[in-house]
Design a protein around this motif. Structure first.
Motif, PDB file in Angstrom:
ATOM      1  N   VAL A  25      -6.947   3.820  11.765  1.00 18.81           N
ATOM      2  CA  VAL A  25      -7.803   2.819  11.769  1.00 18.81           C
ATOM      3  C   VAL A  25      -7.486   1.680  12.879  1.00 18.81           C
ATOM      4  CG1 VAL A  25      -8.405   0.507  10.455  1.00 18.81           C
ATOM      5  CG2 VAL A  25      -8.483   2.739   9.277  1.00 18.81           C
ATOM      6  N   ALA A  26      -5.756   1.513  13.000  1.00 18.79           N
ATOM      7  CA  ALA A  26      -5.506   0.469  14.032  1.00 18.79           C
ATOM      8  C   ALA A  26      -5.788   1.064  15.508  1.00 18.79           C
ATOM      9  CB  ALA A  26      -3.886   0.460  13.680  1.00 18.79           C
ATOM     10  N   LYS A  28      -0.926   6.691   2.378  1.00 17.01           N
ATOM     11  CA  LYS A  28      -1.950   6.228   3.162  1.00 17.01           C
ATOM     12  C   LYS A  28      -1.820   5.614   4.620  1.00 17.01           C
ATOM     13  CE  LYS A  28      -4.659   5.308  -1.066  1.00 17.01           C
ATOM     14  NZ  LYS A  28      -5.249   4.474  -1.871  1.00 17.01           N
ATOM     15  N   LEU A  29      -0.547   5.719   4.793  1.00 17.85           N
ATOM     16  CA  LEU A  29      -0.020   4.987   6.052  1.00 17.85           C
ATOM     17  C   LEU A  29      -0.751   5.696   7.383  1.00 17.85           C
ATOM     18  CD1 LEU A  29       1.781   2.890   7.270  1.00 17.85           C
ATOM     19  CD2 LEU A  29       3.622   4.292   7.384  1.00 17.85           C
ATOM     20  N   VAL A  51      -9.322  -8.347  11.800  1.00 18.08           N
ATOM     21  CA  VAL A  51      -7.830  -8.368  11.306  1.00 18.08           C
ATOM     22  C   VAL A  51      -7.386  -9.712  10.971  1.00 18.08           C
ATOM     23  CG1 VAL A  51      -5.643  -7.523  11.457  1.00 18.08           C
ATOM     24  CG2 VAL A  51      -7.250  -6.498  12.762  1.00 18.08           C
ATOM     25  N   PHE A  83       0.775  -1.117   0.186  1.00 16.74           N
ATOM     26  CA  PHE A  83       0.104   0.190  -0.065  1.00 16.74           C
ATOM     27  C   PHE A  83       0.999   1.217  -0.050  1.00 16.74           C
ATOM     28  CE2 PHE A  83       0.493  -1.443   4.231  1.00 16.74           C
ATOM     29  CZ  PHE A  83       0.784  -0.215   5.154  1.00 16.74           C
ATOM     30  N   TYR A 116       1.246  -3.307  13.923  1.00 16.51           N
ATOM     31  CA  TYR A 116       1.346  -2.114  14.658  1.00 16.51           C
ATOM     32  C   TYR A 116       0.590  -2.240  16.229  1.00 16.51           C
ATOM     33  CZ  TYR A 116      -0.155   2.690  15.910  1.00 16.51           C
ATOM     34  OH  TYR A 116      -0.179   3.809  16.642  1.00 16.51           O
ATOM     35  N   TYR A 122      -4.196   4.220   7.826  1.00 18.81           N
ATOM     36  CA  TYR A 122      -3.920   2.828   8.476  1.00 18.81           C
ATOM     37  C   TYR A 122      -3.694   2.736   9.890  1.00 18.81           C
ATOM     38  CZ  TYR A 122      -4.576   1.094   3.921  1.00 18.81           C
ATOM     39  OH  TYR A 122      -5.070   0.738   2.414  1.00 18.81           O
ATOM     40  N   ASN A 155      -5.376  -9.464   1.315  1.00 22.22           N
ATOM     41  CA  ASN A 155      -5.256  -8.128   2.084  1.00 22.22           C
ATOM     42  C   ASN A 155      -3.748  -8.213   3.309  1.00 22.22           C
ATOM     43  OD1 ASN A 155      -5.704 -10.093   4.569  1.00 22.22           O
ATOM     44  ND2 ASN A 155      -7.408  -8.875   5.376  1.00 22.22           N
ATOM     45  N   THR A 169      -1.694  -3.651  10.156  1.00 23.23           N
ATOM     46  CA  THR A 169      -2.376  -3.653  11.483  1.00 23.23           C
ATOM     47  C   THR A 169      -2.102  -4.141  12.617  1.00 23.23           C
ATOM     48  OG1 THR A 169      -4.223  -2.857  10.010  1.00 23.23           O
ATOM     49  CG2 THR A 169      -5.067  -3.160  11.995  1.00 23.23           C
ATOM     50  N   LYS A 211      -2.048  -4.969   4.284  1.00 25.60           N
ATOM     51  CA  LYS A 211      -2.707  -4.050   5.098  1.00 25.60           C
ATOM     52  C   LYS A 211      -3.039  -4.572   6.487  1.00 25.60           C
ATOM     53  CE  LYS A 211      -4.798  -1.724   1.069  1.00 25.60           C
ATOM     54  NZ  LYS A 211      -5.868  -1.728   0.229  1.00 25.60           N
TER      55      LYS A 211
END
Length: 257
Positions: A12-13, A5-6, A28, A1, A44, A9, A34, A41, A37
């Motif tokens: 989101v995480a 856009k990091l 997840v 990705f 992280y 993410y 996927n 997630t 991504k």
């Protein structure tokens, strides 16, 4: 990705981290569709201490069979460093040491084929697992090596640097600087392992590290690529000043006598 856009993410995480463990596991799910991504997630959340380090095992099993690892290697390298600098009981030094010792045992079992692999080339898998070992040692030994690799407390260190704005369109892990950081983790392993085993509580595990390196060097020939063999040997020789190395049973094997 894409690098640009990091930040999304990460946000989101952070939202997912507020959920229960079972909900996180449900959301997840790492699959081939996927993998980048979902891996980011999960990794992280692990690096922040939200999930225990042992959750990395499932990530590693999935990623081992993935043939385009560049992005994931970059993410893992950063996550190892963040696991060290984030203050959380799940990422404390004893937890990290236990995890690394478990990883070493897993690598040995894979090399000696007591842990079967499915649809993965053995040498490629060992290359990947040894890279994980190297990346964690380099990230946890001191702060100098991570700085050399361009790691920092910020996942987005380039964000406010106009000179690197063009990177935002880049895919993570595929820029030359990312590739160099991933590769140089192997180069820095010998010096970093010496630093790591010079301090507590790692120092007490020196014999285990040396025994493991010798075991790995003696593993079946079809398990090790030439680069892995060379890496193991130079890493073991980097410990030659230690008392544990100076035992005859160790140095004779290290020098191939």
């Amino acid at each position: 990705f894409q690098r640009g856009k990091l930040e999304i993410y990460i946000d989101v995480a952070k939202c997912i981290s507020e959920m229960s463990d079972s909900e996180i596991d449900r959301i997840v799910q790492i699959s081939k569709n996927n993998i980048e991504k979902a891996t980011f997630t999960k990794v992280y959340l692990i690096s922040q201490g939200r999930l225990p380090l042992m959750n990395l095992s499932a990530v590693i099993d999935t990623v081992a069979g993935y043939d385009r690892k560049k992005t994931i290697l970059w993410v893992l390298l950063h996550s190892f460093y963040h696991a060290r600098i984030v203050s959380h009981e799940n990422t404390g030094v004893l937890k990290r040491m236990d995890w690394l010792l478990d990883l070493m045992g897993y690598i040995r079992n894979v090399a000696y084929k007591s842990t079967p692999l499915q649809n993965v080339d053995l040498k490629e898998c060992i290359d990947f697992l040894l890279w994980l070992f190297a990346a964690s040692v380099v990230a946890w030994a001191d702060h100098g090596a991570p700085l050399l690799l361009g790691l920092s407390a910020n996942w987005l260190p380039w964000k406010h640097q106009t000179i690197l704005l063009e990177l935002s369109e880049d895919h993570i892990g595929k820029h030359p600087t990312d590739k160099l950081a991933v590769q140089e983790a192997l180069t820095l392993l010998p010096s970093s392992i010496s630093l790591l085993l010079a301090k507590e509580p790692w120092k007490e595990q020196t014999q285990k590290f040396i025994d493991w390196l010798i075991n790995m060097m003696e593993s079946p020939k079809d398990a090790l690529s030439k680069s892995s063999t060379d890496l193991l040997k130079v890493t073991l020789l980097a410990l030659r000043s230690l008392a544990e190395f100076k035992k005859k049973a160790v140095w004779t094997k290290a020098y191939g006598w």
